[in-house]
Design a protein around this motif. Sequence first.
Motif, PDB file in Angstrom:
ATOM      1  N   TYR A  84       0.816  -1.211   0.000  1.00 18.69           N
ATOM      2  CA  TYR A  84       0.000   0.000   0.000  1.00 18.69           C
ATOM      3  C   TYR A  84       0.852   1.264   0.000  1.00 18.69           C
ATOM      4  O   TYR A  84       0.384   2.329   0.406  1.00 18.69           O
ATOM      5  CB  TYR A  84      -0.957  -0.014   1.195  1.00 18.69           C
ATOM      6  CG  TYR A  84      -1.913  -1.182   1.163  1.00 18.69           C
ATOM      7  CD1 TYR A  84      -2.893  -1.256   0.182  1.00 18.69           C
ATOM      8  CD2 TYR A  84      -1.808  -2.222   2.074  1.00 18.69           C
ATOM      9  CE1 TYR A  84      -3.763  -2.331   0.135  1.00 18.69           C
ATOM     10  CE2 TYR A  84      -2.676  -3.299   2.032  1.00 18.69           C
ATOM     11  CZ  TYR A  84      -3.646  -3.352   1.063  1.00 18.69           C
ATOM     12  OH  TYR A  84      -4.507  -4.419   1.006  1.00 18.69           O
ATOM     13  N   ALA A  85       2.085   1.162  -0.460  1.00 19.49           N
ATOM     14  CA  ALA A  85       2.965   2.332  -0.536  1.00 19.49           C
ATOM     15  C   ALA A  85       2.257   3.460  -1.285  1.00 19.49           C
ATOM     16  O   ALA A  85       1.626   3.250  -2.322  1.00 19.49           O
ATOM     17  CB  ALA A  85       4.266   1.958  -1.238  1.00 19.49           C
ATOM     18  N   GLY A  86       2.346   4.660  -0.747  1.00 23.22           N
ATOM     19  CA  GLY A  86       1.610   5.787  -1.300  1.00 23.22           C
ATOM     20  C   GLY A  86       0.346   6.082  -0.535  1.00 23.22           C
ATOM     21  O   GLY A  86      -0.215   7.182  -0.629  1.00 23.22           O
ATOM     22  N   PHE A  87      -0.136   5.092   0.236  1.00 24.30           N
ATOM     23  CA  PHE A  87      -1.331   5.263   1.059  1.00 24.30           C
ATOM     24  C   PHE A  87      -1.034   4.964   2.532  1.00 24.30           C
ATOM     25  O   PHE A  87      -1.959   4.839   3.327  1.00 24.30           O
ATOM     26  CB  PHE A  87      -2.453   4.348   0.558  1.00 24.30           C
ATOM     27  CG  PHE A  87      -2.955   4.728  -0.805  1.00 24.30           C
ATOM     28  CD1 PHE A  87      -4.073   5.510  -0.961  1.00 24.30           C
ATOM     29  CD2 PHE A  87      -2.273   4.311  -1.945  1.00 24.30           C
ATOM     30  CE1 PHE A  87      -4.535   5.884  -2.221  1.00 24.30           C
ATOM     31  CE2 PHE A  87      -2.721   4.669  -3.216  1.00 24.30           C
ATOM     32  CZ  PHE A  87      -3.854   5.454  -3.354  1.00 24.30           C
ATOM     33  N   VAL A  88       0.244   4.852   2.863  1.00 23.88           N
ATOM     34  CA  VAL A  88       0.653   4.513   4.223  1.00 23.88           C
ATOM     35  C   VAL A  88       0.996   5.785   4.983  1.00 23.88           C
ATOM     36  O   VAL A  88       1.659   6.676   4.454  1.00 23.88           O
ATOM     37  CB  VAL A  88       1.863   3.558   4.208  1.00 23.88           C
ATOM     38  CG1 VAL A  88       2.378   3.310   5.622  1.00 23.88           C
ATOM     39  CG2 VAL A  88       1.474   2.241   3.545  1.00 23.88           C
ATOM     40  N   THR A 109      -7.182   5.095  -4.981  1.00 21.25           N
ATOM     41  CA  THR A 109      -7.138   3.886  -4.155  1.00 21.25           C
ATOM     42  C   THR A 109      -5.945   3.025  -4.563  1.00 21.25           C
ATOM     43  O   THR A 109      -5.450   3.119  -5.691  1.00 21.25           O
ATOM     44  CB  THR A 109      -8.414   3.027  -4.298  1.00 21.25           C
ATOM     45  OG1 THR A 109      -8.338   2.233  -5.482  1.00 21.25           O
ATOM     46  CG2 THR A 109      -9.665   3.876  -4.319  1.00 21.25           C
ATOM     47  N   PRO A 110      -5.506   2.153  -3.650  1.00 19.78           N
ATOM     48  CA  PRO A 110      -4.455   1.189  -4.001  1.00 19.78           C
ATOM     49  C   PRO A 110      -5.018  -0.096  -4.585  1.00 19.78           C
ATOM     50  O   PRO A 110      -4.267  -1.053  -4.795  1.00 19.78           O
ATOM     51  CB  PRO A 110      -3.782   0.929  -2.654  1.00 19.78           C
ATOM     52  CG  PRO A 110      -4.897   1.043  -1.666  1.00 19.78           C
ATOM     53  CD  PRO A 110      -5.824   2.106  -2.208  1.00 19.78           C
ATOM     54  N   PHE A 111      -6.331  -0.150  -4.833  1.00 18.27           N
ATOM     55  CA  PHE A 111      -6.976  -1.364  -5.323  1.00 18.27           C
ATOM     56  C   PHE A 111      -6.830  -1.424  -6.846  1.00 18.27           C
ATOM     57  O   PHE A 111      -7.553  -0.764  -7.585  1.00 18.27           O
ATOM     58  CB  PHE A 111      -8.444  -1.381  -4.927  1.00 18.27           C
ATOM     59  CG  PHE A 111      -8.662  -1.224  -3.442  1.00 18.27           C
ATOM     60  CD1 PHE A 111      -7.896  -1.936  -2.527  1.00 18.27           C
ATOM     61  CD2 PHE A 111      -9.621  -0.355  -2.952  1.00 18.27           C
ATOM     62  CE1 PHE A 111      -8.090  -1.794  -1.163  1.00 18.27           C
ATOM     63  CE2 PHE A 111      -9.834  -0.217  -1.599  1.00 18.27           C
ATOM     64  CZ  PHE A 111      -9.061  -0.932  -0.698  1.00 18.27           C
ATOM     65  N   ALA A 127      -1.185   0.721  -8.250  1.00 19.49           N
ATOM     66  CA  ALA A 127      -2.104   1.548  -7.483  1.00 19.49           C
ATOM     67  C   ALA A 127      -2.333   2.881  -8.175  1.00 19.49           C
ATOM     68  O   ALA A 127      -1.512   3.345  -8.979  1.00 19.49           O
ATOM     69  CB  ALA A 127      -1.542   1.781  -6.083  1.00 19.49           C
ATOM     70  N   GLY A 128      -3.446   3.515  -7.838  1.00 23.21           N
ATOM     71  CA  GLY A 128      -3.702   4.854  -8.320  1.00 23.21           C
ATOM     72  C   GLY A 128      -2.936   5.884  -7.503  1.00 23.21           C
ATOM     73  O   GLY A 128      -2.282   5.560  -6.508  1.00 23.21           O
TER      74      GLY A 128
END
Length: 279
Positions: free
Chosen positions: A45-49, A190-192, A199-200
């Motif tokens: 989840y790098a970028g959303f952590v 989102t990272p989905f 990821a986005g």
Amino acid sequence: MDAAASLTSPVAHGCGGQTSVVIGGLAINIQSANRDFIAMLERRYAGFVAEPANGGIQLEVEVVAAVGNSDSDDEELEVRYADGHWTINRGDFRAQWDPVSMRGSVRQAAYPYAIDSVMRIVHSLVLAERGGFLVHSASAVRNGRAFLFSGVSGAGKTTISRLAPPDVTLLTDEISYVRRFGERYDACGTPFAGDLGRAGENISAPIVGLYLLVQGRHNVASRIGAADAARRLLRNILFFADDANRVEQLFGSACDFVSRVPVYELTFQRDEKVWDLIR
């Protein structure tokens, strides 16, 4: 929050056995005695952590050798509300979450797909209460404005993402995060990831158009009426719980969304010129 503004502070690794994944401005703080599991999540989840905080949702993850059949994430999912908490079970994980205390627990094997599913489900429950939703859709930002491209598997979400010109910032090619923000709706990164496998970007922007994808021989966008738009949008909204009250909330949110955001049927071919229609 300003359009296209970052939703979290710069990436910071969680200390020890905890980290926080922030999507749509909502932090899910994850704790585990298994440090390798936490490190895996931070990579995924790098970028959303972000640094774990006292606020937000708290999940305690127990990593075990196996829960049921860990090789299968296609077994029947059960999402049920009783006695003040949500029970979320599938063949490869067991989870509980209390929406009042915002605390929960997950029991799963040491791989990311179970916690990924739990987070999507928890986000869908929170969004339903707040007038938003998750939807099978690619989404992107161009000139500070967000666009959704919705459809079932095979409709062309990843294709239209690949065709995007350099001035387009991708939020996701698979599951869009739609958040009610005052009198408007924002799309959040989102990272989905879908077939693109990445990821986005972790930004948000006001949604100015929803395009329902149909692959064809020509590029044409046709505005559709609110009733048809709401029906087709509801078909693609992700909601996992058999809960009448929240289904009613989602129905109201979908109707409100199409009353505020123009909806088009976008017939397109594999040609980057389709983006000339996205305005």
